[in-house]
Every structure is written in structure tokens, then in C-alpha cells.
Design a protein around this motif. Structure first.
Motif, PDB file in Angstrom:
ATOM      1  N   PHE A   1       0.818  -1.222   0.000  1.00  0.00           N
ATOM      2  CA  PHE A   1       0.000   0.000   0.000  1.00  0.00           C
ATOM      3  C   PHE A   1       0.848   1.268   0.000  1.00  0.00           C
ATOM      4  O   PHE A   1       0.495   2.266  -0.584  1.00  0.00           O
TER       5      PHE A   1
ATOM      6  N   TYR B   1      -8.253 -10.791   9.143  1.00  0.00           N
ATOM      7  CA  TYR B   1      -7.152 -11.262   8.289  1.00  0.00           C
ATOM      8  C   TYR B   1      -6.694 -12.645   8.737  1.00  0.00           C
ATOM      9  O   TYR B   1      -6.633 -13.597   7.952  1.00  0.00           O
ATOM     10  N   ARG B   2      -6.427 -12.750  10.018  1.00  0.00           N
ATOM     11  CA  ARG B   2      -5.946 -14.023  10.560  1.00  0.00           C
ATOM     12  C   ARG B   2      -7.026 -15.096  10.437  1.00  0.00           C
ATOM     13  O   ARG B   2      -6.735 -16.247  10.082  1.00  0.00           O
TER      14      ARG B   2
ATOM     15  N   TYR C   1      -7.225  -9.370  -3.376  1.00  0.00           N
ATOM     16  CA  TYR C   1      -5.903  -9.355  -2.743  1.00  0.00           C
ATOM     17  C   TYR C   1      -5.694  -8.067  -1.949  1.00  0.00           C
ATOM     18  O   TYR C   1      -5.286  -8.087  -0.809  1.00  0.00           O
ATOM     19  N   ARG C   2      -5.961  -6.931  -2.586  1.00  0.00           N
ATOM     20  CA  ARG C   2      -5.764  -5.663  -1.885  1.00  0.00           C
ATOM     21  C   ARG C   2      -6.603  -5.597  -0.621  1.00  0.00           C
ATOM     22  O   ARG C   2      -6.162  -5.100   0.407  1.00  0.00           O
TER      23      ARG C   2
ATOM     24  N   TRP D   1       2.996 -16.261  13.587  1.00  0.00           N
ATOM     25  CA  TRP D   1       1.844 -16.700  14.388  1.00  0.00           C
ATOM     26  C   TRP D   1       2.166 -17.994  15.133  1.00  0.00           C
ATOM     27  O   TRP D   1       1.305 -18.855  15.310  1.00  0.00           O
TER      28      TRP D   1
ATOM     29  N   TYR E   1      -7.206 -16.697   6.916  1.00  0.00           N
ATOM     30  CA  TYR E   1      -6.200 -17.703   6.581  1.00  0.00           C
ATOM     31  C   TYR E   1      -6.312 -18.934   7.474  1.00  0.00           C
ATOM     32  O   TYR E   1      -6.121 -20.060   7.010  1.00  0.00           O
ATOM     33  N   GLU E   2      -6.627 -18.742   8.747  1.00  0.00           N
ATOM     34  CA  GLU E   2      -6.750 -19.907   9.621  1.00  0.00           C
ATOM     35  C   GLU E   2      -7.916 -20.792   9.176  1.00  0.00           C
ATOM     36  O   GLU E   2      -7.798 -22.019   9.149  1.00  0.00           O
TER      37      GLU E   2
ATOM     38  N   ASP F   1      -5.436  -8.298   1.973  1.00  0.00           N
ATOM     39  CA  ASP F   1      -4.116  -7.903   2.467  1.00  0.00           C
ATOM     40  C   ASP F   1      -4.200  -6.661   3.358  1.00  0.00           C
ATOM     41  O   ASP F   1      -3.489  -6.546   4.354  1.00  0.00           O
ATOM     42  N   GLU F   2      -5.069  -5.720   3.000  1.00  0.00           N
ATOM     43  CA  GLU F   2      -5.158  -4.513   3.836  1.00  0.00           C
ATOM     44  C   GLU F   2      -5.822  -4.824   5.177  1.00  0.00           C
ATOM     45  O   GLU F   2      -5.622  -4.102   6.163  1.00  0.00           O
TER      46      GLU F   2
ATOM     47  N   GLU G   1      -4.911  -6.954   7.128  1.00  0.00           N
ATOM     48  CA  GLU G   1      -3.832  -7.157   8.095  1.00  0.00           C
ATOM     49  C   GLU G   1      -3.628  -5.907   8.956  1.00  0.00           C
ATOM     50  O   GLU G   1      -3.227  -6.006  10.114  1.00  0.00           O
ATOM     51  N   PHE G   2      -3.937  -4.745   8.379  1.00  0.00           N
ATOM     52  CA  PHE G   2      -3.711  -3.486   9.090  1.00  0.00           C
ATOM     53  C   PHE G   2      -5.002  -2.872   9.621  1.00  0.00           C
ATOM     54  O   PHE G   2      -5.020  -2.247  10.665  1.00  0.00           O
TER      55      PHE G   2
END
Lengths: 207, 207
Positions: free
Chosen positions: A125, B131-132, B117-118, A181, B135-136, B121-122, B124-125
Motif C-alpha cells: 500500500f 485477516y488471521r 488481494y488488496r 503466528w 487464513y486460519e 491484504d489490507e 492485516e492493518f
């Protein structure tokens, strides 16, 4: 580079003295912690210099902006990943061990520098060109290793760019799960061997 | 959920009418484009409603904040990935084809929704928990498929959580390269078969 070019590119020459190099390094380390904890937007230059124990005005001797120090950090981490893998595979005996040892070195690096994920991921970003360059360059290096393994006969099929991206993705997500993690019950040491086994004969048969 | 609970959680009930569902959907689509193009921080609620053709005040009938609509989008995309894979593997004949077909469905989904994706991925912030969780949960589903393949005898070794994260990482990075960063010369259709081949017998031998 002439004076006008330097001004246009906004580049700042690397410090000429040992003291300058140490100060620049302190700023990079403080920025790693600040960006890692708060992210790019919430971090200010004054917080970086305070954490580094450096006068605010001195920052601009080394970096022209918050974006510039962030970009320098992405490059440092990208270089760190490259160097860790290169050192990790010095004693590998074949191409499968090379991939295992490169991953092992990456996992150690990511465990020691947990901020690497947040910083490289935020580059998507803040500095998209650096983000893309990091992954494209990493994939190129992996592809070079795979090509060397084709030449040596370890790999008996044509390994393309897609194989390199598959290996990279595997490594990045094993690092996310087992370095960033991590859970107390994880068997961290076993991960590189699991990856080697997948690359050796897939999911189907024991080695 | 009682009124007090609803107030505490900040949840807004789903729209009761078809018209309400359409408006909510328009807001989600506009938000996808805005977040995808500018990112979370540069996007305002008024830009989302303008793009959706919805009155600014109506936004709050559906979402209580910019964070809330972002979070809803991450959940929608995460659900979309799950559904695409589930539909994709309906006709797969064995566990290797399942992984190939799940990847193929994901690549199609990512090509049709390049913003995924954007936005993930964003997260995460902007919304680290989502986010977690994305994926989990994805890794858990992949691990369930791998366990089913162990029961059916397709996989003759113990496949652990790490194998699922390796498969997921491979898929995510093949999607990044061949759906989001696609190049005209790519052989997009060949990618799922390359992944199947890696999972079948690694990098070493032709199928």
C-alpha cells in the motif's frame, strides 16, 4: 551522478563516516520497531528519532522522508531474506536440501525479525513497486535454483516460473504460520523437512 | 440476541426487504471498487455512497462505519473463496484433482475479483482479526480435504497442519502472480495442473 541528477532523484548519499553509518542504522532499527508496532500511517518521524535517540533534524541527513526510510527498510529486509537463503544453502548436498535449507534460513530470519511480514505486507500500500520487486526478485532466485537442479539432474521435469512462485508461496505461508503466528505446541524445527518432503515426492508417498 | 446485546455488539440486522438487500449489495460493490482502487485510508463513506448511487444517510441503515463495511467485505470475500472451492471440487475424481480444481476455482474467482488481494491484504492493518481468521479458516478447510485424502488412501503419509499451510501458500502466490499480476504471455490454464503435479510427486519426476 551530477548534482542536478541527485536532486531530481531525491537520493541521499550513504554516510561517509562510521559514526554516520551507526546513526543511519539506529534510525533503521527504530523505524522497524515503530512501523512494526503501529504501521506506516500511525508512525511519525519524530517518534522514530526519539526511539533512536537521534535529533529530529538529523533524520534528514539520512532520509528525505518517512516514505524514504520505509522504502529503505523494505530493501534491507528483502536483502536480508536473500542473504539468509544464500548462507543457508552453502552446505546443502542436493537441490531438495537446498530448498529445505533456504526455507530453514528464512524461518530463522523471520523469527528474529518478526516485523518483516508487517513491513513487506504494508509496502503493498505504501510502496507497491518495492512490494512487487521483492516477490519478483525472490521468485527469480528460486527459479534459478530450480534450473540448477534441472541441470544437475535432481529435477526430471521442466520447472517453470510457476514452480518458483509455488515454492515461494509455500515458504511465505509457513513463515507466517510458524514464525509470526507461532504457537507453543508447534514443532518449529520440523517445518523445513516437511517442505522438503513435499518438493521431493508431493503429498502421496512417504520418503 | 436481545436489544442490549445488539447495541453492545454494534451489529445491524440484515435488511428485511428485497430492496434493502439490493441497496446493501450496491454499497458493498461500490466499497469493493473504492477500497480496491484507493485503499482503506483514502476512501470515504461519501465516496462509497456516491459511487453506489445511495443517499449518504442511508449508509448507516446498513453499516455503522467505514470499518464495518470493510469488515463485511473481508467476510464476503472469504466466503466467496470458500464457496468457489467447494463448487470447484464437486466433480473431482481423487484428492489430487480436488486440490487442482480448488486452485482452478480460486484462480477464476481472483481473476474476476482482482480487488480481493488488496482488500484481504489490507485487513492485516485495518482488521487484523479478520485477516488471521481468513487464513486460519482456509487452512482448516484444506487440512480437512487432506485428511479425507488420507482416509481414502490417496495420501500415504501423515499430513499435518503445515501441509495445509504449504498448499494454501502455493495457491495464494499462484493467484497473486497469475490472476492479479497476470502477463499477456502467461499460460493461465496450465497453472492448476502444475500445482497438481507438485502435490502428486513433487518437483522430481514427470507424472
Amino acid at each position: 551522478m551530477g548534482r542536478a541528477d541527485a536532486a531530481n532523484s531525491g537520493a541521499i548519499s550513504p554516510p561517509a563516516t562510521e559514526r554516520g553509518r551507526r546513526t543511519r542504522q539506529k534510525l533503521l532499527e527504530a523505524a522497524t520497531s515503530e512501523f512494526g508496532e503501529r504501521g506506516f500511517h500511525e508512525t511519525s518521524i519524530s517518534e522514530i528519532t526519539r526511539r533512536a535517540g537521534v535529533a529530529l533534524g538529523s533524520f534528514y541527513t539520512y532520509f528525505e522522508s518517512k516514505e524514504a526510510i520505509f522504502k529503505a527498510l523494505v530493501r534491507e529486509f528483502s536483502d536480508g531474506v536473500r542473504q539468509a537463503a544464500a548462507t543457508g544453502i552453502e552446505d546443502s548436498r542436493d537441490s531438495f536440501e537446498k530448498e529445505r535449507d533456504a526455507l530453514s534460513a528464512f524461518l530463522d530470519f523471520a523469527r528474529e525479525h518478526k516485523e518483516i511480514y508487517r513491513i513487506i505486507d504494508e509496502a503493498e500500500f505504501v510502496d507497491p513497486a518495492s512490494y512487487r520487486a521483492h516477490y519478483e526478485n525472490t521468485a527469480l532466485r528460486i527459479h534459478d535454483r530450480l534450473k540448477a537442479g534441472m541441470v544437475s539432474g535432481d529435477f526430471n521435469k521442466e520447472l517453470e516460473e510457476a514452480h518458483a512462485w509455488a515454492v515461494m508461496g509455500m515458504n511465505v505461508f509457513l513463515g507466517l504460520r510458524y514464525a509470526v503466528w507461532a504457537r507453543p505446541e508447534d514443532d518449529f524445527e520440523a517445518i523445513p523437512e516437511i517442505a522438503r518432503s513435499i518438493l521431493t515426492n508431493g503429498l502421496s508417498a512417504p520418503d
